[in-house]
Design an enzyme around this catalytic site. Sequence first.
Site, PDB file in Angstrom:
ATOM      1  N   ILE A  92      49.838  34.349  39.493  1.00 10.77           N
ATOM      2  CA  ILE A  92      49.128  34.727  40.653  1.00 10.77           C
ATOM      3  C   ILE A  92      48.046  35.853  40.269  1.00 10.77           C
ATOM      4  CG2 ILE A  92      49.069  35.748  43.175  1.00 10.77           C
ATOM      5  CD1 ILE A  92      50.581  33.046  43.059  1.00 10.77           C
ATOM      6  N   LYS A 121      54.617  45.658  55.818  1.00  7.95           N
ATOM      7  CA  LYS A 121      53.268  45.723  55.413  1.00  7.95           C
ATOM      8  C   LYS A 121      52.191  44.678  55.363  1.00  7.95           C
ATOM      9  CE  LYS A 121      51.129  46.279  51.507  1.00  7.95           C
ATOM     10  NZ  LYS A 121      50.378  46.739  50.367  1.00  7.95           N
ATOM     11  N   ASN A 122      52.524  43.670  54.734  1.00  2.00           N
ATOM     12  CA  ASN A 122      51.609  42.634  54.538  1.00  2.00           C
ATOM     13  C   ASN A 122      51.339  41.715  55.985  1.00  2.00           C
ATOM     14  OD1 ASN A 122      50.862  43.405  52.168  1.00  2.00           O
ATOM     15  ND2 ASN A 122      52.380  41.858  51.076  1.00  2.00           N
ATOM     16  N   PRO A 157      39.214  37.795  44.400  1.00  2.00           N
ATOM     17  CA  PRO A 157      37.906  37.739  44.755  1.00  2.00           C
ATOM     18  C   PRO A 157      37.872  37.403  46.470  1.00  2.00           C
ATOM     19  CG  PRO A 157      38.633  35.991  43.658  1.00  2.00           C
ATOM     20  CD  PRO A 157      39.678  36.831  43.479  1.00  2.00           C
ATOM     21  N   VAL A 158      36.806  37.864  47.062  1.00  2.31           N
ATOM     22  CA  VAL A 158      36.551  37.869  48.452  1.00  2.31           C
ATOM     23  C   VAL A 158      35.632  36.790  48.664  1.00  2.31           C
ATOM     24  CG1 VAL A 158      37.117  40.359  48.851  1.00  2.31           C
ATOM     25  CG2 VAL A 158      34.682  39.408  48.494  1.00  2.31           C
ATOM     26  N   ASP A 159      35.549  35.762  47.636  1.00  2.00           N
ATOM     27  CA  ASP A 159      34.478  34.804  47.827  1.00  2.00           C
ATOM     28  C   ASP A 159      35.054  33.657  48.894  1.00  2.00           C
ATOM     29  OD1 ASP A 159      36.241  34.021  45.916  1.00  2.00           O
ATOM     30  OD2 ASP A 159      34.754  32.913  44.366  1.00  2.00           O
ATOM     31  N   GLN A 160      36.352  33.501  48.846  1.00  2.00           N
ATOM     32  CA  GLN A 160      36.790  32.327  49.661  1.00  2.00           C
ATOM     33  C   GLN A 160      36.671  32.946  51.348  1.00  2.00           C
ATOM     34  OE1 GLN A 160      37.852  29.420  48.296  1.00  2.00           O
ATOM     35  NE2 GLN A 160      37.160  30.299  46.333  1.00  2.00           N
ATOM     36  N   ARG A 190      42.526  47.233  49.453  1.00  2.00           N
ATOM     37  CA  ARG A 190      41.846  45.928  49.667  1.00  2.00           C
ATOM     38  C   ARG A 190      41.918  45.125  51.038  1.00  2.00           C
ATOM     39  NH1 ARG A 190      40.631  44.207  44.414  1.00  2.00           N
ATOM     40  NH2 ARG A 190      39.776  42.404  45.388  1.00  2.00           N
ATOM     41  N   CYS A 209      45.017  48.180  44.590  1.00  2.00           N
ATOM     42  CA  CYS A 209      45.752  48.086  43.356  1.00  2.00           C
ATOM     43  C   CYS A 209      45.072  47.519  42.250  1.00  2.00           C
ATOM     44  CB  CYS A 209      46.905  46.685  43.671  1.00  2.00           C
ATOM     45  SG  CYS A 209      48.461  47.621  44.505  1.00  2.00           S
TER      46      CYS A 209
END
EC number: 2.5.1.7
Length: 416
Positions: free
Chosen positions: A326, A22-23, A122-125, A92, A116
């Site tokens: 994590i 999936k990933n 965070p999407v800041d990166q 996500r 999930c």
Amino acid sequence: MDKFQIHGNGPLKGEIRVSGAKNAALPILCAGLLTADTVALDNVPNLQDVRTTLKLLRLMGMQAEFDGARVTLNGADVNVLEAPYELVKTMRASILVLGPLVARFGEARVSLPGGCGIGARPVDQHIKGLQAMGAEITIEHGFIHARAKRLKGARVVTDMITVTGTENLLMAATLAEGETVLENAAREPEVTDLAHLLVKMGAKIDGIGTDRLVVHGVERLHGASHSVIADRIEAGTFLCAAAATLGDLVLRGVQPDILDTVLDKLREAGARLETGDDWIRLAMPHRAKAVSFRTSEYPAFPTDMQAQFMALNAVAEGTARVTETIFENRFMHVQELNRLGADITVEGNTAVVNGVPRLSGANVMATDLRASASLVIAGLVADGETVIDRIYHLDRGYDRMEDKLSAVGAKIRRIA
């Protein structure tokens, strides 16, 4: 709402073919946005998240056919550069359209993500990296809006290792002008698989498989064919189930070398393992020994296997300490495992698991994808009947799990 009904009934024995990852599949599907040509993919798992991604791509104008495990994509008619909240909130990984859209079309509007409920991701990166490459980004009304005439190569050092961040920036960099260097890049096999597809499409990438990716931007990418790598987390889940039930199981279509840390921990627990180029055999001759571990980025122990090993430790001999580094909030399965008779306490980001000789069936509730898998493993070894509610979480990441387990002797069925 579907549930699993499980009767614990002894060892799993036989063979299971592992589905595609999936990933790896999700970013690879999004890579289809980088070209107007046809991209043909094999070994794509039939999962809710894959179907959601295809729905999103079709909404953008992508032609997408899904037949068996084969997906054919053509992005010649993509004309909608937006990922709406209705789709993004359920998954996500929708953020992965951001990089490809900005790189090829110069604009993207992507709703801030959902998925999930296991803490902040965070999407800041992603934003920081695209800004370094010249994108103008605003966040308003719940959307990330990115614009750039053409992205420019840059050196991007992320503050943390981020898998989706690495994938997004890698895809964006393929069509940027000049050289992009991604420092502190994620090394996960799924990132490597995406990079291999991008190279087949004409991208120029050095350092694949390392934490420093160097991308020489090209004017355009072309079509390609690619087979998605095996799902190492699905493989690890079935191996844990076999170990917990004292089974003898062969997995086909896997890559043992991307499962090293998981296999090492299974050996430490007492499992006998044999491996070949594309298969793994596990035999568990006696009750497992408790194994302690801490999760970390690849190639260390994967956070996505933490819950499954927690279930194995729950019925193991001895005490294990499990430290999660994590994600915060990733011990939600502990309460449910304890309902089945496990003896687990949580101290901050560490769970202490005192193994018990047996679990007893009960009604439990899945809280996220991997938590669901841990409850299935526990149900397979519990006395009596276990009913797991909210298995829609499980369907996001496991392809026909109940069918595969039934074929190797499990008493498991889906009920409404």
